[in-house]
Scaffold this active site. Structure first.
Site, PDB file in Angstrom:
ATOM      1  N   PHE A 193      -2.946   3.503 -11.599  1.00  0.00           N
ATOM      2  CA  PHE A 193      -4.056   3.455 -10.650  1.00  0.00           C
ATOM      3  C   PHE A 193      -4.276   4.860 -10.112  1.00  0.00           C
ATOM      4  O   PHE A 193      -3.353   5.479  -9.593  1.00  0.00           O
ATOM      5  CB  PHE A 193      -3.773   2.499  -9.489  1.00  0.00           C
ATOM      6  CG  PHE A 193      -4.917   2.442  -8.508  1.00  0.00           C
ATOM      7  CD1 PHE A 193      -6.043   1.672  -8.777  1.00  0.00           C
ATOM      8  CD2 PHE A 193      -4.887   3.174  -7.330  1.00  0.00           C
ATOM      9  CE1 PHE A 193      -7.119   1.644  -7.895  1.00  0.00           C
ATOM     10  CE2 PHE A 193      -5.952   3.142  -6.432  1.00  0.00           C
ATOM     11  CZ  PHE A 193      -7.074   2.374  -6.721  1.00  0.00           C
TER      12      PHE A 193
ATOM     13  N   ASP B 125       0.211  12.211 -10.078  1.00  0.00           N
ATOM     14  CA  ASP B 125      -0.467  11.526  -8.986  1.00  0.00           C
ATOM     15  C   ASP B 125       0.612  11.095  -8.005  1.00  0.00           C
ATOM     16  O   ASP B 125       1.292  10.084  -8.216  1.00  0.00           O
ATOM     17  CB  ASP B 125      -1.246  10.320  -9.529  1.00  0.00           C
ATOM     18  CG  ASP B 125      -1.997   9.573  -8.426  1.00  0.00           C
ATOM     19  OD1 ASP B 125      -1.683   9.793  -7.234  1.00  0.00           O
ATOM     20  OD2 ASP B 125      -2.888   8.765  -8.760  1.00  0.00           O
TER      21      ASP B 125
ATOM     22  N   LYS C 196      -2.900   9.838   0.942  1.00  0.00           N
ATOM     23  CA  LYS C 196      -2.273   8.817   1.783  1.00  0.00           C
ATOM     24  C   LYS C 196      -1.439   9.362   2.962  1.00  0.00           C
ATOM     25  O   LYS C 196      -1.977   9.556   4.037  1.00  0.00           O
ATOM     26  CB  LYS C 196      -1.480   7.854   0.919  1.00  0.00           C
ATOM     27  CG  LYS C 196      -2.412   7.039  -0.002  1.00  0.00           C
ATOM     28  CD  LYS C 196      -1.846   5.690  -0.403  1.00  0.00           C
ATOM     29  CE  LYS C 196      -2.921   4.764  -0.917  1.00  0.00           C
ATOM     30  NZ  LYS C 196      -3.221   4.883  -2.339  1.00  0.00           N
TER      31      LYS C 196
HETATM   32  C1  LIG Z   1      -4.374   5.083  -3.193  1.00  0.00           C
HETATM   33  C2  LIG Z   1      -4.192   5.779  -4.473  1.00  0.00           C
HETATM   34  C3  LIG Z   1      -5.236   6.496  -5.072  1.00  0.00           C
HETATM   35  C4  LIG Z   1      -6.640   6.537  -4.497  1.00  0.00           C
HETATM   36  O1  LIG Z   1      -6.686   7.096  -3.216  1.00  0.00           O
HETATM   37  P1  LIG Z   1      -7.991   6.848  -2.314  1.00  0.00           P
HETATM   38  O2  LIG Z   1      -7.698   7.636  -1.059  1.00  0.00           O
HETATM   39  O3  LIG Z   1      -8.116   5.386  -2.080  1.00  0.00           O
HETATM   40  O4  LIG Z   1      -9.131   7.397  -3.051  1.00  0.00           O
HETATM   41  C5  LIG Z   1      -4.976   7.149  -6.257  1.00  0.00           C
HETATM   42  N1  LIG Z   1      -3.763   7.117  -6.821  1.00  0.00           N
HETATM   43  C6  LIG Z   1      -2.738   6.453  -6.271  1.00  0.00           C
HETATM   44  C7  LIG Z   1      -1.395   6.466  -6.934  1.00  0.00           C
HETATM   45  C8  LIG Z   1      -2.922   5.745  -5.085  1.00  0.00           C
HETATM   46  O5  LIG Z   1      -1.900   5.058  -4.558  1.00  0.00           O
END
Ligand SMILES: *Cc1c(COP(=O)(O)O)cnc(C)c1O
Length: 399
Positions: free
Chosen positions: A129, A214, A243
């Site tokens: 994701f 990520d 986050k």
């Molecule tokens: C939450 C998340 C995203 C997306 O972040 P947003 O601030 O919602 O755009 C991308 N990658 C990972 C691993 C995430 O947990």
């Protein structure tokens, strides 16, 4: 009639009005122990005095100037993030997906800039994701997020999680980068073993690819290191963070080495709000706490307490819990197929504990990093009761 808020979320029917540390309350006085922390966002819990002060002090100075001018908070945060990591430079965004977008654009630009414009494709992993823009849903490759949104954006090749042969076979003359979460969050707390992260680094070096991590969910102390890749003793070329970085204020960052960032010259990328002075003030304040000596020791200590207690719960409810997964304060309970993660979460809500669902029938446990042993004990006793009361999925009423 369509709700006034676009109904893209299946929301629980309560609103949190205020919070303090790991606790949050509704206007009606319902009390929750918040072990979701807004999906790993509120790393310092709610209403942390140091963050409130940083935000309100900045609010009385200047809210917005523009990236047309120097922004001191960006320079300070950039200096601190590069000091603390592999990176030489940082681009600030408002969200995680914008940090991913910057990372993907940067990787393509690197190859265009170094005379190999044909290399633009990125390899990703099943269950990944990376956010919800058209590029990020293509990168994540999950059908449920792609469906109905037209042709999938070109430039992404997905391989099964943990399939080394498929990964090697996917590398071709057009491959630019490998993008991976050290621990899949939304995918169900699937940990990439340290040896595999080292393998990915070697593979990138062998083929001249860029490694993009990520760490939007795993970063800012969540696993007991500032960033999860530190456990493996490797460094990426580019990394997306968000986050926890703002402790609840929207902010993200794309970190990179000087080499990876070399194509990103003036005019190549931009943002109106990214790196806004309010966000920078709060993110700098988050780092004041997270980078303080012994803060990460505390995270690791709480992680030990939590994982030991969760192991006891698993042993007490072997029919419900199939597996414990995770690292640090990023833990997941995978349930047996006869139980639904959302049913167990509802049982926890009813008893005053917030946790979060994830893929693979997993319940995610992502407490704020400032929790203490009594919070863990309370959460675990609620999880215990919820496991004792949850019914198999067949017997729950269809919606
Ligand atoms: C939450 C998340 C995203 C997306 O972040 P947003 O601030 O919602 O755009 C991308 N990658 C990972 C691993 C995430 O947990």
């Amino acid at each position: 009639m369509i709700p006034k808020v676009l109904p893209t979320y299946a929301r629980a029917d309560f609103a949190l009005e205020r919070g303090e540390g790991p606790l949050a309350y509704t206007a009606e006085g319902r009390r929750f122990l918040d072990f979701g922390a807004g999906v790993a966002v509120n790393v310092l819990g709610h209403a942390h005095p140091h963050l409130i002060k940083a935000l309100t002090d900045q609010a009385s100075k200047i809210w917005h100037s523009s990236n047309l001018y120097r922004i001191e908070g960006q320079e300070r945060l950039g200096e601190r993030l590069t000091q603390a990591t592999f990176a030489d430079t940082v681009f600030f965004t408002n969200s995680g997906v914008e940090a991913i977008e910057c990372a993907l654009k940067m990787a393509r630009k690197y190859f265009a800039h170094t005379g190999q414009p044909q290399r633009y494709r990125t390899i990703t992993f099943e269950g990944a994701f990376h956010g919800r823009t058209l590029a990020a849903i293509a990168a994540g490759g999950q059908k449920k997020y792609l469906d109905g949104f037209g042709p999938k954006a070109d430039g992404f090749d997905q391989v099964p999680f943990g399939d080394h042969e498929a990964l090697k076979a996917a590398i071709g003359p057009e491959t630019a980068a490998i993008l991976v979460e050290p621990i899949q969050g939304e995918g169900g707390i699937r940990v990439v073993p340290d040896v595999c992260l080292r393998g990915l680094r070697n593979l990138c070096d062998e083929h001249g690819l860029l490694l993009i991590l990520d760490e939007i969910q795993t970063g800012i102390g969540r696993t007991g290191k500032l960033f999860a890749h530190e456990w493996a003793g490797i460094t990426p070329d580019i990394m997306a963070v968000a986050k926890g970085l703002g402790g609840g204020f929207p902010v993200g960052a794309c970190l990179a080495t000087e080499r990876a960032a070399q194509g990103m010259t003036a005019g190549s990328h931009g943002t109106t709000f990214g790196g806004n002075p309010l966000a920078m003030a709060v993110a700098n304040a988050v780092l004041d706490v997270v980078l303080a000596p012994e803060f990460l020791d505390h995270v690791r200590e709480m992680a030990n307490v939590l994982t030991q207690q969760l192991a006891m719960i698993r042993d007490r409810h072997p029919k419900v819990i199939a597996e414990l997964r995770g690292r640090g304060l990023m833990q997941g309970l995978r349930l047996h197929a006869d139980y639904r993660n959302t049913d167990l979460i509802a049982e926890m809500h009813a008893r005053g504990l917030l946790t979060i669902s994830a893929g693979d029938n997993v319940v995610r446990i992502l407490p704020p990093l400032i929790i203490n042993t009594p919070h863990v004990r309370e959460a675990v006793s609620i999880i215990d009761e919820a496991c004792a009361n949850v019914r198999p999925a067949e017997s729950t009423k269809p919606i």
